[in-house]
Design a protein around this motif. Structure first.
Motif, short mmCIF file in Angstrom:
data_model
loop_
_atom_site.label_atom_id
_atom_site.label_comp_id
_atom_site.label_asym_id
_atom_site.label_seq_id
_atom_site.Cartn_x
_atom_site.Cartn_y
_atom_site.Cartn_z
N ALA A 3 85.69 121.93 57.67
CA ALA A 3 84.73 122.24 58.73
C ALA A 3 84.93 121.18 59.81
CB ALA A 3 83.31 122.22 58.20
N ALA A 4 85.41 121.60 60.97
CA ALA A 4 85.77 120.67 62.04
C ALA A 4 84.57 120.42 62.95
CB ALA A 4 86.94 121.22 62.85
N ALA A 5 84.08 119.19 62.92
CA ALA A 5 82.93 118.80 63.75
C ALA A 5 83.43 118.19 65.05
CB ALA A 5 82.05 117.80 62.99
N LEU A 6 83.39 118.96 66.13
CA LEU A 6 83.88 118.50 67.42
C LEU A 6 82.77 117.79 68.20
CD1 LEU A 6 86.04 118.41 69.65
CD2 LEU A 6 85.24 120.67 70.38
N VAL A 7 83.06 116.55 68.61
CA VAL A 7 82.08 115.75 69.36
C VAL A 7 82.73 115.31 70.67
CG1 VAL A 7 80.57 113.74 69.35
CG2 VAL A 7 81.09 114.92 67.20
N PRO A 8 82.42 115.96 71.80
CA PRO A 8 82.97 115.52 73.10
C PRO A 8 82.32 114.21 73.52
CG PRO A 8 82.17 117.80 73.17
CD PRO A 8 81.62 117.18 71.92
N LEU A 9 83.12 113.28 74.01
CA LEU A 9 82.61 111.98 74.44
C LEU A 9 82.59 111.83 75.95
CD1 LEU A 9 84.51 109.72 71.85
CD2 LEU A 9 82.22 110.70 71.66
N ALA A 10 83.04 112.84 76.68
CA ALA A 10 83.17 112.73 78.13
C ALA A 10 81.81 112.65 78.82
CB ALA A 10 83.97 113.92 78.67
N GLY A 11 81.58 111.56 79.54
CA GLY A 11 80.42 111.45 80.41
C GLY A 11 79.08 111.33 79.74
N ARG A 29 74.63 99.11 70.30
CA ARG A 29 73.94 99.62 69.11
C ARG A 29 73.33 100.99 69.40
NH1 ARG A 29 69.82 97.55 67.19
NH2 ARG A 29 70.27 97.85 64.96
N ALA A 30 72.83 101.18 70.61
CA ALA A 30 72.29 102.49 70.98
C ALA A 30 73.41 103.53 71.04
CB ALA A 30 71.58 102.39 72.33
N PHE A 31 74.57 103.13 71.51
CA PHE A 31 75.72 104.03 71.54
C PHE A 31 76.08 104.51 70.13
CE2 PHE A 31 80.43 103.67 70.88
CZ PHE A 31 80.75 104.96 71.29
N ILE A 32 76.10 103.60 69.17
CA ILE A 32 76.43 103.97 67.78
C ILE A 32 75.33 104.85 67.20
CG2 ILE A 32 76.83 103.07 65.47
CD1 ILE A 32 79.15 102.67 67.38
N ALA A 33 74.08 104.57 67.53
CA ALA A 33 72.98 105.39 67.02
C ALA A 33 73.08 106.82 67.55
CB ALA A 33 71.64 104.77 67.41
N LEU A 34 73.36 106.95 68.84
CA LEU A 34 73.53 108.29 69.42
C LEU A 34 74.70 109.03 68.76
CD1 LEU A 34 73.03 107.78 73.27
CD2 LEU A 34 71.67 109.24 71.77
N LEU A 35 75.79 108.31 68.56
CA LEU A 35 76.98 108.94 67.97
C LEU A 35 76.70 109.39 66.54
CD1 LEU A 35 79.84 109.62 68.79
CD2 LEU A 35 80.59 107.42 67.87
N ASN A 36 75.92 108.61 65.80
CA ASN A 36 75.56 109.00 64.44
C ASN A 36 74.89 110.36 64.40
OD1 ASN A 36 76.28 107.25 62.26
ND2 ASN A 36 74.95 105.67 63.10
N THR A 37 73.88 110.54 65.23
CA THR A 37 73.13 111.79 65.19
C THR A 37 73.95 112.96 65.73
OG1 THR A 37 72.16 111.27 67.37
CG2 THR A 37 70.91 110.62 65.42
N ARG A 38 74.75 112.71 66.75
CA ARG A 38 75.54 113.79 67.34
C ARG A 38 76.67 114.23 66.40
NH1 ARG A 38 75.56 111.59 73.62
NH2 ARG A 38 73.43 112.25 74.08
N GLY A 78 68.44 120.26 57.93
CA GLY A 78 69.00 120.34 59.27
C GLY A 78 67.94 120.23 60.34
N LEU A 79 66.75 120.79 60.08
CA LEU A 79 65.67 120.68 61.06
C LEU A 79 65.21 119.24 61.23
CD1 LEU A 79 63.56 123.85 60.14
CD2 LEU A 79 65.02 123.50 62.14
N GLU A 80 65.17 118.48 60.12
CA GLU A 80 64.79 117.07 60.21
C GLU A 80 65.81 116.28 61.02
OE1 GLU A 80 62.99 115.15 56.54
OE2 GLU A 80 63.90 116.94 55.66
N ILE A 81 67.10 116.56 60.78
CA ILE A 81 68.16 115.87 61.52
C ILE A 81 68.06 116.20 63.01
CG2 ILE A 81 70.66 115.72 61.84
CD1 ILE A 81 70.97 116.16 58.85
N LEU A 82 67.78 117.46 63.32
CA LEU A 82 67.63 117.86 64.73
C LEU A 82 66.44 117.16 65.37
CD1 LEU A 82 68.48 119.63 67.12
CD2 LEU A 82 67.02 121.45 66.19
N ALA A 83 65.32 117.07 64.64
CA ALA A 83 64.13 116.42 65.17
C ALA A 83 64.38 114.93 65.41
CB ALA A 83 62.95 116.62 64.21
N THR A 84 65.06 114.27 64.47
CA THR A 84 65.38 112.85 64.62
C THR A 84 66.30 112.63 65.81
OG1 THR A 84 65.16 112.52 62.23
CG2 THR A 84 66.35 110.83 63.46
#
Length: 387
Positions: A3-11, A29-38, A78-84
């Motif tokens: 299952a390929a999880a594509l995460v665009p990093l542009a902009g 640290r905020a950048f890593i936190a955002l990347l974790n959830t995305r 999945g709903l909890e992850i989306l809410a977080t």
């Protein structure tokens, strides 16, 4: 299966690095936190897609065991992850739009990419059943990150040896001088570098040129106001007359470089006897001049090299092809010395795209705007082309 999880990093992350009201460490640290959830959300989307389900409609049917730092025995839906993720995005957006200095203690942050461990070591379940597909994370447009963000992310990925495979896609512009020089020097156990541009060099270059030329032609047919159906035909080719004028000078310089030495006689004779256009002959002569200069400068010019033939010339060229493409260098030198056009024609446009179709479309789009301007003022029946 994967299952390929594509995460665009542009902009999407560089605005964080421009937030000077927050400490640099907090921004990273905020950048890593955002990347974790995305990454987690992209993984959920990928697994739902492989199960023929929809995102976000079916998020209530998917869960991650140990997701978002929870206990390894606990399920995070999945709903909890989306809410977080939505909550974290909101906090970052509030800081970015704030006119006052934010409270760094309330600023979200993370120190590592826990998402990769959770996806690799944990479990992804749909309707309570563990999925069989393995998650692969695809981080696209790495070159669009800031240098600090890219350096941090590369350091984390190379040091943590996460169980989830990660593909990174970036253009050469993001590489440091050390990375450019070290590329290909050794094959790491934990990292494999695939140079897509290198794959399309040599004989494959023509295949890429045909590919993008076909794409451009189909785009032309979608524009009814532009005459013609071939984009390549609208990009005027080189003027052979200009090359014919400088050809005698190039030939004289080649002969002077050979210094009348008989060990280069077969090379010179083979080059002079070729039936080519003026441009190709000039480039070939300049390339031979470079090779002769290299041989004369080499300490390996011994008695066994007194007899030269065309096969030896080809073998020498093949041995040095990886180090330098002499014909390209020769053309650039001649273009600069004699003030001849270098950037012209569809083939050169394809080379400028660096084996990237999106980059080709960006460049071709600018040229198309020029063509559209010409066709708007052109007399009916007149050929439209760019010099």
């Amino acid at each position: 299966a994967i299952a390929a999880a594509l995460v665009p990093l542009a902009g999407k992350y560089t605005p964080l690095d421009q937030l000077r009201t927050v400490d640099n460490g907090a921004r990273l640290r905020a950048f890593i936190a955002l990347l974790n959830t995305r990454v987690l959300l992209a993984a959920l989307r990928a697994h739902l897609h492989t199960a023929s389900l929809r995102f976000p409609d079916d998020l209530d049917r998917i869960a991650v065991r140990g997701g978002l730092g929870a206990d390894s025995r606990e399920l995070t839906s999945g709903l909890e992850i989306l809410a977080t993720a939505s909550d974290l995005e909101g906090k970052v957006a509030a800081v970015l739009s704030s006119l006052t200095a934010p409270d760094e203690r309330a600023f979200p942050g993370a120190d590592d990419l826990r998402c990769l461990s959770e996806l690799g070591e944990g479990q992804v379940l749909i309707d309570g059943k563990q999925v069989r597909e393995r998650t692969v994370v695809l981080l696209d447009d790495m070159h669009r990150l800031s240098s600090a963000q890219r350096e941090l992310l590369m350091g984390i990925l190379l040091s943590e040896r996460t169980p989830t495979p990660v593909w990174l896609a970036e253009r050469r512009e993001a590489l440091t001088p050390e990375e450019l020089l070290a590329d290909g020097a050794r094959e790491d156990r934990d990292r494999v570098t695939i140079d897509i541009e290198r794959y399309w060099r040599g004989p494959r270059r023509v295949a890429f040129q045909k590919l993008v030329a076909g794409i451009a032609d189909r785009r032309i047919t979608l524009s009814p106001d532009t005459p013609g159906s071939s984009f390549s035909a609208m990009l005027r080719d080189q003027d052979e007359g200009a090359w014919a004028e400088v050809l005698p000078q190039v030939e004289t310089q080649m002969l002077e470089a050979a210094q009348g030495r008989k060990e280069f006689g077969a090379w010179v004779e083979a080059q002079l006897s070729k039936d080519e256009t003026a441009r190709e002959r000039a480039i070939g002569m300049r390339s031979l001049q470079i090779r002769i200069a290299r041989e004369l400068a080499s300490s390996q010019l011994t008695m066994d090299l007194l007899v030269r033939d065309e096969e030896a010339l080809i073998a020498l060229e093949e041995r040095r092809r990886e180090a330098s493409d002499l014909r390209d260098a020769a053309e650039l030198f001649l273009s600069r010395k004699f003030d001849l056009p270098y950037y012209f024609g569809s083939d050169r446009l394809a080379e400028l795209a660096s084996a990237n179709v999106d980059q080709f479309l960006d460049l071709a789009g600018d040229l198309f705007e020029e063509l559209a301007g010409i066709s708007g003022t052109a007399v009916l029946g007149r050929d439209v082309s760019l010099s």
